[in-house]
Design a protein around this motif. Structure first.
Motif, short mmCIF file in Angstrom:
data_model
loop_
_atom_site.label_atom_id
_atom_site.label_comp_id
_atom_site.label_asym_id
_atom_site.label_seq_id
_atom_site.Cartn_x
_atom_site.Cartn_y
_atom_site.Cartn_z
N ALA A 1 0.83 -1.20 0.00
CA ALA A 1 0.00 0.00 0.00
C ALA A 1 0.87 1.26 0.00
CB ALA A 1 -0.92 0.01 1.22
N THR A 2 0.27 2.35 -0.42
CA THR A 2 0.90 3.66 -0.35
C THR A 2 0.27 4.45 0.79
OG1 THR A 2 1.33 3.69 -2.72
CG2 THR A 2 1.34 5.82 -1.60
N ILE A 3 1.10 4.98 1.67
CA ILE A 3 0.59 5.88 2.72
C ILE A 3 0.76 7.30 2.20
CG2 ILE A 3 0.82 6.66 5.10
CD1 ILE A 3 1.93 3.97 5.85
N TYR A 4 -0.36 7.96 1.96
CA TYR A 4 -0.33 9.31 1.42
C TYR A 4 -0.14 10.36 2.50
CZ TYR A 4 -2.12 7.25 -2.89
OH TYR A 4 -2.27 6.50 -4.03
N GLN A 5 -0.85 10.17 3.59
CA GLN A 5 -0.84 11.19 4.64
C GLN A 5 -0.80 10.49 6.01
OE1 GLN A 5 -4.47 13.38 4.07
NE2 GLN A 5 -4.12 13.48 1.85
N ASN A 6 -0.20 11.18 6.95
CA ASN A 6 -0.23 10.74 8.34
C ASN A 6 -0.62 11.97 9.17
OD1 ASN A 6 0.12 9.64 10.88
ND2 ASN A 6 2.04 8.62 10.37
N TRP A 7 -1.80 11.94 9.73
CA TRP A 7 -2.29 13.04 10.55
C TRP A 7 -1.97 12.74 12.02
CZ3 TRP A 7 -6.17 16.87 8.76
CH2 TRP A 7 -6.38 16.82 7.37
N VAL A 8 -1.30 13.69 12.68
CA VAL A 8 -0.90 13.50 14.07
C VAL A 8 -1.42 14.68 14.89
CG1 VAL A 8 1.00 13.10 15.67
CG2 VAL A 8 1.17 12.27 13.32
N GLN A 9 -2.26 14.38 15.86
CA GLN A 9 -2.91 15.41 16.68
C GLN A 9 -3.58 16.46 15.79
OE1 GLN A 9 0.70 15.79 19.50
NE2 GLN A 9 -1.04 16.49 20.73
N GLY A 10 -4.17 15.97 14.69
CA GLY A 10 -4.88 16.87 13.79
C GLY A 10 -3.99 17.58 12.80
N HIS A 11 -2.66 17.40 12.89
CA HIS A 11 -1.74 17.99 11.93
C HIS A 11 -1.58 17.04 10.75
CE1 HIS A 11 0.06 21.26 14.46
NE2 HIS A 11 -0.42 20.49 15.43
N PRO A 12 -1.83 17.48 9.54
CA PRO A 12 -1.62 16.59 8.39
C PRO A 12 -0.18 16.65 7.89
CG PRO A 12 -2.64 18.63 7.67
CD PRO A 12 -2.45 18.76 9.15
N PHE A 13 0.41 15.49 7.69
CA PHE A 13 1.74 15.39 7.09
C PHE A 13 1.59 14.64 5.78
CE2 PHE A 13 2.44 15.83 11.62
CZ PHE A 13 3.44 16.79 11.68
N GLU A 14 1.86 15.36 4.68
CA GLU A 14 1.74 14.72 3.37
C GLU A 14 3.01 13.94 3.09
OE1 GLU A 14 0.23 15.78 -1.10
OE2 GLU A 14 1.45 17.26 -0.06
N LEU A 15 2.85 12.65 2.90
CA LEU A 15 3.99 11.77 2.62
C LEU A 15 4.17 11.59 1.12
CD1 LEU A 15 3.28 9.09 5.37
CD2 LEU A 15 4.54 11.24 5.57
N LYS A 16 3.04 11.41 0.42
CA LYS A 16 3.06 11.30 -1.04
C LYS A 16 1.82 11.98 -1.57
CE LYS A 16 5.77 7.06 -1.40
NZ LYS A 16 5.85 5.67 -1.92
N PRO A 17 1.95 12.77 -2.61
CA PRO A 17 0.77 13.46 -3.15
C PRO A 17 -0.19 12.47 -3.82
CG PRO A 17 2.67 13.82 -4.55
CD PRO A 17 3.18 13.12 -3.34
N ILE A 18 -1.47 12.74 -3.66
CA ILE A 18 -2.48 11.94 -4.35
C ILE A 18 -2.74 12.59 -5.69
CG2 ILE A 18 -4.80 10.96 -4.18
CD1 ILE A 18 -4.67 11.31 -1.18
N LYS A 19 -1.99 12.12 -6.67
CA LYS A 19 -2.10 12.73 -8.00
C LYS A 19 -2.82 11.84 -8.99
CE LYS A 19 2.06 15.59 -7.65
NZ LYS A 19 3.39 15.89 -8.22
N ASN A 20 -2.67 10.58 -8.85
CA ASN A 20 -3.22 9.67 -9.85
C ASN A 20 -4.18 8.69 -9.19
OD1 ASN A 20 -1.57 10.30 -12.34
ND2 ASN A 20 0.04 9.95 -10.84
N VAL A 21 -5.25 8.43 -9.88
CA VAL A 21 -6.16 7.40 -9.42
C VAL A 21 -5.48 6.04 -9.58
CG1 VAL A 21 -7.24 7.08 -11.67
CG2 VAL A 21 -8.50 6.51 -9.60
N GLU A 22 -5.78 5.12 -8.72
CA GLU A 22 -5.21 3.79 -8.82
C GLU A 22 -6.32 2.82 -9.22
OE1 GLU A 22 -3.07 2.97 -5.26
OE2 GLU A 22 -1.97 4.85 -5.38
N LEU A 23 -6.14 2.19 -10.37
CA LEU A 23 -7.20 1.40 -10.99
C LEU A 23 -7.00 -0.08 -10.77
CD1 LEU A 23 -7.32 3.29 -14.39
CD2 LEU A 23 -8.78 3.67 -12.39
N ALA A 24 -8.09 -0.81 -10.95
CA ALA A 24 -8.02 -2.26 -10.93
C ALA A 24 -7.42 -2.74 -12.25
CB ALA A 24 -9.42 -2.85 -10.73
N SER A 25 -7.27 -4.06 -12.38
CA SER A 25 -6.59 -4.59 -13.56
C SER A 25 -7.46 -4.54 -14.81
CB SER A 25 -6.16 -6.03 -13.31
OG SER A 25 -7.28 -6.84 -13.00
N GLY A 26 -8.78 -4.37 -14.63
CA GLY A 26 -9.63 -4.30 -15.81
C GLY A 26 -11.06 -3.91 -15.45
#
Length: 990
Positions: free
Chosen positions: A412-437
């Protein structure tokens, strides 16, 4: 009013928005924003047992306000659209060191003299390894670099401690937010941390595992006495120790045997430890379950051994190969055994290695929900912070991660980790992730879509039933809305669609090639989530199959099943009774682990009959002086270490146990070394191969202790740096004995009088000698010192029980006989150091002639395999009869150890510790064919030969599996064999 922002803008607005009450002044215009957000459209995993699809998570002021199915958004909340994503509580590290100062591990230069006393300044403990006053909360500083790495692994909260010493003080719970220490510190004292490792302390004591255990025992007693009495001293360490006793006690160990050692120690003082394990718990689940402990399990698995070089591969033991294969299954095995546990990233090369490790654990059979719990609710409950973190229930801290899929099962990809309500962006959510078909229906057209590539770089192509030419589809995502664009044919316009995720598919509307309004649905033909779930369920249903075996112990020649007591009749053997002579063509019946009958023509009474015609049956050999099956042999740091116990460091996985069973040995006295005049308490064991250390102990036997004389104890051969510890002369050795026994007498007098004195484990042990409750085995060579100790003992009204490897015993045999001391010697060792230059091979025979109870011992793992031949040397050197010579390694050592009522000869009522030989046991051609302890067969030569082939096949299968893993891209390590260190009297651990 509901506010909606693109995700990146939301993250920018979020930073620093937690509003909290604080005693600190604020420089500037106060920021009153409350961090009020509604995260919509995600699957929210509130806890391992509660999941809401398409849910809305509302947070404010750093806490969870609510989690509910999609509906009206709260007034004033900033919406963060996370359609198709997953939200989990952030992980909790139960055994961390985040924010702690580095541990200084320097031991000084190689020629530094021993440090006998603590150099810690202040009114603290006498030993530098005791640091209960250490307060992690006071040491803690926010470290953004480390915090970032932990957040990337999914952690939001850490129980942190300073991992230095045997008592390491209190742990603190902190979050991984970027605020000042006052705002991220959740709890100051949540646990007391302990270990067997003295850490940075350069003080000599302790320098062994048994010394560490003795130090902890004495500290428990000292703290109890200190807390109850009028104090003659102030001890800040003991004050702190007392304050920590009501907290969870977390004990770090290296392996399953250390876990049992720690639990045994805790039981002595009514402490239930939480055990931070070594990752090999699967090897002894039955014993570990009885501890009642919760385990903190590491997810550190060995890398694959690079066995491509066939000769380098020979360096690796089968135990190492077995552990490589089974380590990922440790979590599943512990769970199946019903042992409570949580997980830690401690020991991983980097925190993000946790992701692969926990997926390996799941693949090896662990339930993904249990892994989820072991990183969230489990640590929270263990640390007493379950009311604040661990779930996303209302009122909890807003600590959570945003992922694209189940991180416990999939990559899995961890995009964000929110700590005490603070958001930390780890990886931007730029692309949708699709199934194989997908099957796509748009307007009145139906398309088949194929998806290739990894998330973030996926490509989609569509075809129709009438046109199989693949057409590219472009797609982008913003704010949870996916825009699809493709042309259905070579000519004409494009479909332009906006869609949102619904379940595993997409639904939306848009415009067709002619500009007409169209509806759109994309239904997955086979989604990643469905495939993973099905395969995960299938994995859980099918147990992992291993190429390697699990044996007791889990090394070569370990037992797949522990032996059971059987009724056995040895028919027509030459029986060396040890009491009634050597009886030809005689039967021996054993029942319920005991010898029940000895005679001719015995009825079998349903017993298994062993045809012993032409063979010799003897009692098992007893080694009075052994150092096998020990983790340490010397606590060499002080002139007296009477408080240490060899039974604390019995090593039940030593292959020498099995080897000595193959040589007919069934009982061994495991002695402390000869590094000091007064050594440690002995451990008497039966060689029960496959048992735990506690199960090996000879129950009900009198306790012994090791004393020593000669060169070793005065450190004459230790080098110039060791000119610090008293004594340095043989005269000083005598004075040590005199002084300690005088002190022990006074201690006994004060105790008997009921005086208010501190309980002292060292003096208690010496008092047992004076009271005839404990007995001395003394390392000795030269006649002068032997006489000295006998005279000193007589002055203090006790007797030396045994002088062991006493090579000048022949010079003082008459005095030994008069004193009542036994002599356990070597058969023919001499001239290996100055003080044995006058040793002779007739020593044993001459002592025996003078009426000294005489035996031969090994003091060496190799020699112990041939003690039957050593006994034969008494016949060669001195003409001792065969019957009497055999007693030198059986009945006589049993008498020395006060266990001759149980073992040492073949007589009705004694333990069935027996050896069946193919020839006269004194012959160099004799082999032990079968060896029994308590009537259980622990060695069978015929079976042993068959197991060689089995082990070779198993080893080859594991090597082939290693090659497969390497060729599949697995991380590898070079072969690194771990040869066992053979311990002797002068072996020192540090």
């Amino acid at each position: 009013m509901i506010l909606r922002f693109p995700l990146l803008l939301v993250l920018a607005l979020c930073m620093g928005q937690l509003v909290a009450q604080t005693t600190f002044p604020y420089n500037g215009v106060f920021d009153q924003r409350s961090g009020h957000y509604a995260l919509t459209g995600a699957t929210v995993h509130i806890s391992p047992e509660r999941v809401l699809d398409n849910a809305t998570l509302v947070i404010r002021n750093g806490k969870v306000v609510s989690v509910q199915a999609s509906g009206a958004l709260p007034q004033g909340a900033v919406e963060v659209a996370l359609t198709g994503k997953h939200i989990y509580p952030s992980f909790i590290e139960a055994y961390g060191t985040y924010g702690m100062p580095a541990v200084e591990t320097s031991r000084g230069s190689w020629n530094s003299p021993p440090q006998l006393e603590s150099e810690t300044e202040g009114a603290y403990a006498w030993n530098q390894a005791l640091r209960p006053e250490t307060d992690a909360a006071a040491l803690f500083t926010v470290n953004e670099k480390t915090a970032k790495a932990l957040r990337e692994a999914g952690f939001g909260t850490v129980s942190t401690h300073h991992s230095d010493g045997i008592s390491r003080g209190s742990a603190a719970v902190v979050t991984l937010a970027e605020d000042r220490e006052n705002e991220v510190l959740l709890e100051r004292r949540v646990a007391h941390h302990l270990s067997f490792d003295k850490g940075s302390s350069q003080q000599n004591y302790p320098n062994s595992r048994m010394g560490a255990m003795a130090l902890l025992r004495q500290t428990y007693l000292d703290a109890d006495w200190y807390g109850k009495q009028r104090r003659d001293e102030t001890n800040l360490s003991l004050d702190a120790w007392a304050e920590l006793q009501e907290l969870p006690q977390v004990f770090a160990v290296d392996d399953w045997q250390d876990a049992l050692r720690a639990d045994q120690l805790g039981d002595e003082f009514g402490k239930q430890y939480v055990i931070k394990g070594g990752g090999d718990e699967y090897q002894r689940l039955d014993a570990l379950k009885t501890t009642g402990a919760t385990f903190i399990l590491p997810l550190t698995f060995p890398k694959t051994y690079d066995v491509s070089d066939p000769y380098a591969a020979d360096l690796i033991s089968i135990a190492q190969l077995r552990h490589w294969e089974r380590a990922p299954g440790n979590v599943a095995a512990v769970a199946e055994a019903g042992i409570p546990f949580v997980l830690t990233a401690d020991g991983l090369e980097k925190p993000t290695d946790l992701h692969d490790a926990m997926r390996k654990a799941v693949k090896a059979g662990a339930d993904s929900k249990l892994v989820f719990a072991a990183l969230t609710t489990g640590p929270a409950e263990l640390l007493g912070i379950g009311d604040r973190v661990g779930t996303l229930e209302d009122g909890m801290l807003a600590n959570f991660i945003v992922t694209d899929k189940d991180p416990f099962v999939e990559k899995a990809t961890i995009y964000q980790n929110w700590v005490q309500g603070h958001p930390f962006e780890l990886k931007p959510i730029k692309n949708v992730e699709l199934a194989s078909g997908y099957t796509i229906e748009v307007g009145d057209q139906t398309f088949t879509a194929e998806v290739s590539g990894e998330p973030g770089s996926q490509k989609m192509k569509v075809t129709t039933a009438s046109d199989t030419t693949a057409r590219d589809v472009s797609f982008t995502e913003s704010g949870g809305v996916v825009t699809f664009q493709f042309r259905p044919g070579e000519d004409g316009g494009y479909y332009r669609i906006n869609a949102t995720r619904v379940g595993d598919g997409y639904t939306g509307t848009g415009r067709g090639p002619d500009g007409e309004a169209v509806s759109f649905t994309a239904t997955p033909r086979q989604t990643t989530a469905t495939t993973t779930k099905d395969s995960a369920d299938k994995k859980e249903e099918s147990p992992t199959e291993y190429r390697g075996k699990l044996t007791y112990p889990n090394i070569a020649y370990g037992l797949t099943e522990l032996p059971e007591t059987a009724r056995i009749l040895f028919r027509n053997a030459t029986v060396w009774t040890g009491e009634d002579g050597i009886l030809p063509e005689t039967d021996v019946l054993i029942t319920n682990g005991k010898i029940s009958q000895v005679g001719k023509g015995l009825a079998d009474r349903g017993a298994t009959v062993v045809d012993a015609t032409g063979m010799h049956l003897t009692a098992g050999i007893i080694d009075e002086h052994s150092h096998i099956a020990l983790l340490d042999v010397n606590e060499s740091s002080a002139s007296s270490t009477a408080e240490v116990r060899m039974q604390d460091v019995v090593d039940a996985v030593d292959e020498n146990i099995y080897r000595q069973l193959a040589g007919g040995v069934t009982t061994s006295q495991l002695l402390h070394g000869s590094a000091n005049p007064i050594g440690g308490q002995s451990a008497l064991v039966k060689l029960r191969w496959g048992a735990t250390a506690q199960e090996m102990l000879f129950q009900g036997a009198d306790p012994f202790i090791k004393f020593a004389l000669g060169e070793n104890v005065k450190q004459s051969n230790w080098g110039d740096r060791n000119r610090v510890r008293y004594p340095q002369t043989r005269m000083g050795v005598e004075q040590i004995f005199e002084n300690y026994f005088s002190r022990a007498k006074e201690y006994g007098r004060a105790t008997a009088a009921g005086e208010d004195i501190r309980r002292d484990l060292e003096l208690e042990t010496l008092l047992e000698i004076l009271n005839g409750e404990r007995f001395i085995t003394c390392h000795s060579y030269q006649q002068g010192e032997i006489n000295m100790l006998m005279e000193l003992a007589e002055r203090h009204d006790f007797r030396v029980n045994t002088f062991t490897h006493i090579l000048e015993g022949y010079k003082v045999a008459d005095k030994m006989a008069e004193h009542g001391a036994a002599g356990s010697t070597f058969s023919d060792w001499w001239a290996y150091k100055f003080e044995v230059n006058e040793a002779i091979p007739y020593n044993g025979a001459l002592m025996h002639e003078q009426g000294v109870l005489t035996g031969f011992n090994s003091d060496d793992a190799e020699m112990a395999r041939r003690l039957n031949q050593e006994a034969g040397k008494a016949v060669l050197f001195g003409g001792v009869s065969e019957e009497e010579a055999w007693k030198f390694v059986t009945l006589n050592p049993a008498k020395m150890l006060h266990i001759d009522d149980r073992v040492g000869s073949i007589a009705a009522g004694k333990d069935a510790d027996l050896v069946l030989w193919n020839d006269n046991p004194l012959s160099i051609y004799a082999r032990a064919e079968r060896t029994y302890v308590d009537g259980k067969e622990y060695f069978n030569r015929e079976d042993n030969e068959a197991r060689r082939a089995e082990l070779a096949a198993e080893r080859n299968a594991l090597i082939q599996a290693s090659l497969d893993d390497k060729n599949s891209g697995g991380d590898t390590q070079k072969p690194n064999g771990k040869a066992r260190r053979l311990l002797h009297c002068d072996s020192v651990s540090h």
